[in-house]
Design a protein around this motif. Sequence first.
Motif, mmCIF file in Angstrom:
data_model
loop_
_atom_site.group_PDB
_atom_site.id
_atom_site.type_symbol
_atom_site.label_atom_id
_atom_site.label_comp_id
_atom_site.label_asym_id
_atom_site.label_seq_id
_atom_site.Cartn_x
_atom_site.Cartn_y
_atom_site.Cartn_z
ATOM 1 N N GLY A 156 0.796 -1.215 0.000
ATOM 2 C CA GLY A 156 0.000 0.000 0.000
ATOM 3 C C GLY A 156 0.832 1.270 0.000
ATOM 4 N N ILE A 157 0.173 2.383 -0.304
ATOM 5 C CA ILE A 157 0.828 3.690 -0.185
ATOM 6 C C ILE A 157 0.557 4.277 1.201
ATOM 7 N N PHE A 158 -0.476 3.775 1.885
ATOM 8 C CA PHE A 158 -0.786 4.210 3.246
ATOM 9 C C PHE A 158 -1.047 3.012 4.161
ATOM 10 N N HIS A 159 -1.996 2.151 3.770
ATOM 11 C CA HIS A 159 -2.291 0.977 4.592
ATOM 12 C C HIS A 159 -1.076 0.049 4.643
ATOM 13 N N LYS A 160 -0.759 -0.404 5.849
ATOM 14 C CA LYS A 160 0.437 -1.243 6.022
ATOM 15 C C LYS A 160 0.212 -2.419 6.966
ATOM 16 N N ASN A 161 -1.023 -2.770 7.207
ATOM 17 C CA ASN A 161 -1.335 -3.883 8.109
ATOM 18 C C ASN A 161 -0.701 -5.181 7.600
ATOM 19 N N LYS A 162 0.142 -5.800 8.425
ATOM 20 C CA LYS A 162 0.872 -6.988 7.983
ATOM 21 C C LYS A 162 -0.044 -8.193 7.740
ATOM 22 N N TYR A 163 -1.271 -8.123 8.224
ATOM 23 C CA TYR A 163 -2.215 -9.223 8.019
ATOM 24 C C TYR A 163 -3.125 -8.989 6.807
#
Length: 295
Positions: free
Chosen positions: A202-209
């Motif tokens: 993502g360019i913003f979202h970074k949730n590893k799940y």
Amino acid sequence: MIKRTIYISNPSYLKLKDLQLVVQEPKTKEIKGTVPIEDIALLMLDHYQITISNQVLVKLQGNNIAVITCDEHHLPFGLMLPFYGHSEYSERIKCQLSASEPLKKQLWKQTIEQKIKNQESLLKLNNKVSEPLAEYKLNVKSGDTSNREGMAAQYYWKHLFENFNRTRFGEEPNNLLNFGYAILRSIVARALVNSGLLPVLGIFHKNKYNPYCLADDIMEPYRPFVDKMVYNYIQENYSFELNKDTKAYLLTIATQDVLIDGLERPLFVAVSTTTASLYKCFTGELRQIKYPELD
């Protein structure tokens, strides 16, 4: 050519014949319908007694078709996409991976500005007070560090629906919104793959799940188009029930006309325009993502 969204909610056997997807009734062997594989964009499977062969799955993936499975509650549960959908896949991934943090923050700023602008337009269309959203839009910073998105959302949901709290598992019409967003997410993920990009980065979202961080980023300005459909449906039918008719209606989000880059295009086509422009932003050919305008 406008691609089709196919929804199957009865016991079925899906097979391939002459490059056509054939839907057959398991017991009587009656052919319920056929559709050319190349005409399909999304295939939603909403019954536990649907049988599909690996040959069909391979052909669907070869045509970059998103296959959505539903759970026991008849809600979208899984999404199947091919590993890649572009001939320059490795080269494009390199561009995506090399995107700088300042660039991603600017792209996120553009994304939130257009999302708030579309939310503002939807409130205006329904004769609701929208002026605060214009102020929020003007004050979005790089990376939206001041969280104007959250402030705008709080105001937007309070005024779009009466006595409504927008949560994932909240009361109606959250059920309708969630279903529509799941379809939208699938459309965006498919377009990203088709543009040679990884939906997970993502360019913003970074949730590893989360395997669809970039899809969740890019779909943000498109969410108000789902909101518009849900709002209109409730106004016309006075119903919050998520049944087959409601799902069939929400699945038409792909063919809803939107204004993008000065032209009116079906949303399905507009999303491809957006993801193609995103890649050009990564390469430096463009400085602005092309997003739709709600009118």
